[in-house]
Design a protein around this motif. Structure first.
Motif, PDB file in Angstrom:
ATOM      1  N   LYS A   1       0.848  -1.213   0.000  1.00 16.23           N
ATOM      2  CA  LYS A   1       0.000   0.000   0.000  1.00 16.23           C
ATOM      3  C   LYS A   1       0.882   1.262   0.000  1.00 16.23           C
ATOM      4  O   LYS A   1       0.631   2.218  -0.736  1.00 16.23           O
ATOM      5  N   PHE A   2       1.946   1.223   0.820  1.00 15.20           N
ATOM      6  CA  PHE A   2       2.834   2.371   0.932  1.00 15.20           C
ATOM      7  C   PHE A   2       3.578   2.612  -0.379  1.00 15.20           C
ATOM      8  O   PHE A   2       3.672   3.745  -0.871  1.00 15.20           O
ATOM      9  N   GLU A   3       4.095   1.536  -0.990  1.00 14.69           N
ATOM     10  CA  GLU A   3       4.849   1.687  -2.235  1.00 14.69           C
ATOM     11  C   GLU A   3       3.939   2.105  -3.382  1.00 14.69           C
ATOM     12  O   GLU A   3       4.347   2.844  -4.281  1.00 14.69           O
ATOM     13  N   SER A   4       2.685   1.642  -3.331  1.00 17.72           N
ATOM     14  CA  SER A   4       1.704   2.066  -4.333  1.00 17.72           C
ATOM     15  C   SER A   4       1.435   3.562  -4.200  1.00 17.72           C
ATOM     16  O   SER A   4       1.335   4.294  -5.193  1.00 17.72           O
ATOM     17  N   MET A   5       1.378   4.032  -2.957  1.00 17.09           N
ATOM     18  CA  MET A   5       1.149   5.458  -2.686  1.00 17.09           C
ATOM     19  C   MET A   5       2.298   6.300  -3.257  1.00 17.09           C
ATOM     20  O   MET A   5       2.089   7.352  -3.842  1.00 17.09           O
ATOM     21  N   LEU A   6       3.540   5.800  -3.093  1.00 15.44           N
ATOM     22  CA  LEU A   6       4.695   6.548  -3.598  1.00 15.44           C
ATOM     23  C   LEU A   6       4.664   6.668  -5.116  1.00 15.44           C
ATOM     24  O   LEU A   6       5.055   7.689  -5.681  1.00 15.44           O
ATOM     25  N   LYS A   7       4.170   5.602  -5.776  1.00 10.29           N
ATOM     26  CA  LYS A   7       4.114   5.619  -7.246  1.00 10.29           C
ATOM     27  C   LYS A   7       3.037   6.572  -7.766  1.00 10.29           C
ATOM     28  O   LYS A   7       3.197   7.202  -8.796  1.00 10.29           O
ATOM     29  N   THR A   8       1.922   6.649  -7.043  1.00  8.41           N
ATOM     30  CA  THR A   8       0.774   7.425  -7.535  1.00  8.41           C
ATOM     31  C   THR A   8       0.724   8.844  -6.985  1.00  8.41           C
ATOM     32  O   THR A   8      -0.034   9.674  -7.480  1.00  8.41           O
ATOM     33  N   ASN A   9       1.559   9.125  -5.948  1.00  7.25           N
ATOM     34  CA  ASN A   9       1.514  10.425  -5.263  1.00  7.25           C
ATOM     35  C   ASN A   9       0.162  10.699  -4.616  1.00  7.25           C
ATOM     36  O   ASN A   9      -0.170  11.842  -4.311  1.00  7.25           O
ATOM     37  N   HIS A  10      -0.603   9.627  -4.419  1.00  6.79           N
ATOM     38  CA  HIS A  10      -1.905   9.778  -3.757  1.00  6.79           C
ATOM     39  C   HIS A  10      -1.717   9.420  -2.285  1.00  6.79           C
ATOM     40  O   HIS A  10      -1.435   8.274  -1.945  1.00  6.79           O
ATOM     41  N   VAL A  11      -1.841  10.403  -1.395  1.00  5.31           N
ATOM     42  CA  VAL A  11      -1.533  10.216   0.022  1.00  5.31           C
ATOM     43  C   VAL A  11      -2.613   9.373   0.697  1.00  5.31           C
ATOM     44  O   VAL A  11      -3.805   9.686   0.620  1.00  5.31           O
ATOM     45  N   LEU A  12      -2.163   8.279   1.323  1.00  4.84           N
ATOM     46  CA  LEU A  12      -3.060   7.397   2.068  1.00  4.84           C
ATOM     47  C   LEU A  12      -2.740   7.493   3.555  1.00  4.84           C
ATOM     48  O   LEU A  12      -1.633   7.851   3.943  1.00  4.84           O
ATOM     49  N   PHE A  13      -3.707   7.121   4.383  1.00  6.84           N
ATOM     50  CA  PHE A  13      -3.495   7.208   5.833  1.00  6.84           C
ATOM     51  C   PHE A  13      -3.010   5.861   6.377  1.00  6.84           C
ATOM     52  O   PHE A  13      -3.499   4.803   5.985  1.00  6.84           O
ATOM     53  N   PHE A  14      -2.009   5.933   7.263  1.00  5.88           N
ATOM     54  CA  PHE A  14      -1.527   4.770   8.009  1.00  5.88           C
ATOM     55  C   PHE A  14      -1.506   5.148   9.475  1.00  5.88           C
ATOM     56  O   PHE A  14      -1.169   6.297   9.818  1.00  5.88           O
TER      57      PHE A  14
END
Length: 463
Positions: A15-28
């Motif tokens: 999930k974190f690496e996917s966020m880095l690729k898309t620049n879409h900020v997710l909450f953890f």
């Protein structure tokens, strides 16, 4: 908590690496960030760990654990002042957090102030529930100070708390060995094994202590118990084989080495030892078969090439010996032992120029043994190169300033070149150091020994 590739715990990573690729900020949540950072640090992926710390603190700015990870990165990057400043800030917020003390100690350790690091780690120990890691850290700091007694005490404390901490066990034995306390090590290990009778590492270490004291039968028993505790323990079979070799029980040694070949990928060490055992049993075909396997398994293992070369050398098959030593030199042309063997074999084959070249190379590589200088110089005399021989012996005499063998040779060479003053000087030196080597003049310089001047000097000394 560490992530496994086989379970759902690595989903936050994905999930974190996917966020880095898309620049879409997710909450953890903060714990997820901690696990992500821990995962990247374990993998040595510092850049990703730093990104996770930055994003984590963006979402959880008050998290002490995330800020401690930031300290860890500062220390790793040698930014010790930034790390110290942040730790002081965290200490004012949570003075009972043991990790703050550990990181503070880490900074002092990096500055080589190990005494202060120990002091802080001992403070942390008063706050901690789980003391094993702290005891280990304190032990390591004492090792840095070369205080092996104190280091040993703290590694023993680790084992008292966690008998399965094999790293601590190895460190305890390391301290005993450094202090030459082999008897004490045996006593400690016996007590430890009374409480932990199936600890294969303990039995293995006990066996090695007995080997050091040359108590081979006791060592065999210890290694047997290591194998009973874990019948896949390759190290125990290897040590058992080495002891059996020492006792000249070569067939049994071979059997144990062979077991290791079936338990794991064949090691060049085991193959070499099997070859050596077969050679001692005069089973030459099998010996050479295993020596061949050794050098194919690990062409960089010099002991393999040396063994196969010496095998043929002993058999008087100098051409074969030369073939293998040439192969070895082609792989590693900076190996002194290879060149020494190369020289000796060429000498036996009467290839004097090649032999001299080999001795010269061993000297260039830093082998200054007297015999190397003598062998090379004598070859230069034989090859009719007196000036080169003089230079060789003059260099040798810098390392062996009162050596009669060198002085006689220099005397003979100078008389040969009609430089009588130098010849007299070196001959008198030679006789002063050792009269018994005067035969060198007769042997290497028969024309010189017949000179009246030389005969007179020798007669004067006899009187």
């Amino acid at each position: 908590m560490e992530f496994s590739h086989d379970d759902n715990n690595n989903l936050p990573i994905t999930k974190f690496e996917s966020m880095l690729k898309t620049n879409h900020v997710l909450f953890f949540d903060s714990e997820e960030f901690e696990n992500i950072i821990h995962h990247y640090l374990n993998q040595g992926k510092i850049a990703l760990a730093k990104k996770a710390i930055k994003l984590g603190l963006g979402q959880h700015p008050t998290s002490i654990n995330l800020r401690l990870f930031k300290v860890e990165i500062y220390v790793f990057e040698d930014k010790l002042q930034e790390a110290d400043d942040l730790l002081n800030e965290l200490y004012s917020i949570d003075p009972s957090n043991e990790e703050i003390y550990i990181q503070k100690a880490n900074i002092f350790s990096k500055k080589d102030d190990h005494e202060q690091a120990i002091k802080i780690l001992k403070e942390a120990a008063k706050l901690a529930d789980d003391l094993v890691d702290l005891y280990s850290l304190i032990g390591m700091e004492y090792l840095f100070l070369d205080n092996y007694e104190e280091a040993k005490t703290y590694f023993m404390k680790c084992l008292k708390t966690d008998p399965n901490d094999y790293s601590a066990l190895y460190n305890v034995i390391y301290c005993f060995e450094f202090l030459n306390q082999n008897e004490d090590a045996i006593s400690y290990l016996n007590d430890f094994l009374n409480e932990n009778p199936y600890c294969e590492v303990g039995w293995h270490q006990l066996g090695k202590q007995y080997v050091t004291l040359k108590e081979f039968e006791k060592a065999l028993t210890a290694f047997d118990f290591a194998i009973i505790s874990d019948d896949t323990f390759v190290g125990a079979y290897l040590e058992l084989g080495k002891v059996l070799e020492e006792l000249k029980r070569y067939d049994e040694a071979i059997a144990n080495y062979t077991i290791t070949l079936n338990l794991d990928d064949p090691t060049s060490f085991a193959l070499l030892r099997i070859g050596s055992c077969y050679e001692k049993l005069n089973k030459d075909d099998l010996a050479i078969q295993y020596y061949d396997r050794t050098v194919h398994e690990d062409p960089l293992l010099d002991k393999g090439w040396i063994a196969i070369t010496k095998f043929y050398n002993k058999k008087g098959n100098y051409q074969k010996a030369l073939f293998f030593i040439n192969k070895a030199i082609n792989i590693d042309s900076e190996n002194v032992t290879y060149w020494k063997l190369y020289s000796q074999i060429n000498h036996r084959l009467s290839f004097y120029e090649e032999a001299e070249r080999g001795y010269k190379k061993t000297i260039e590589l830093g082998n200054y043994e007297l015999n190397t200088w003598l062998s090379r110089g004598d070859l230069l005399i034989q090859l009719g190169e007196p000036q080169a021989a003089i230079l060789n012996f003059e260099q040798a005499i810098e390392f062996y300033p009162e050596n009669a063998e060198l002085e006689y040779r220099l005397a003979g060479l100078f008389f040969l070149l009609m430089e009588n003053d130098k010849g007299i000087f070196h001959l008198k030196n030679a006789l002063k150091h050792n009269k018994d080597y005067a035969f060198i003049i007769d042997e290497l310089f028969p024309k010189v020994s017949n000179k009246l001047l030389v005969k007179n000097i020798l007669k004067q000394i006899e009187k």
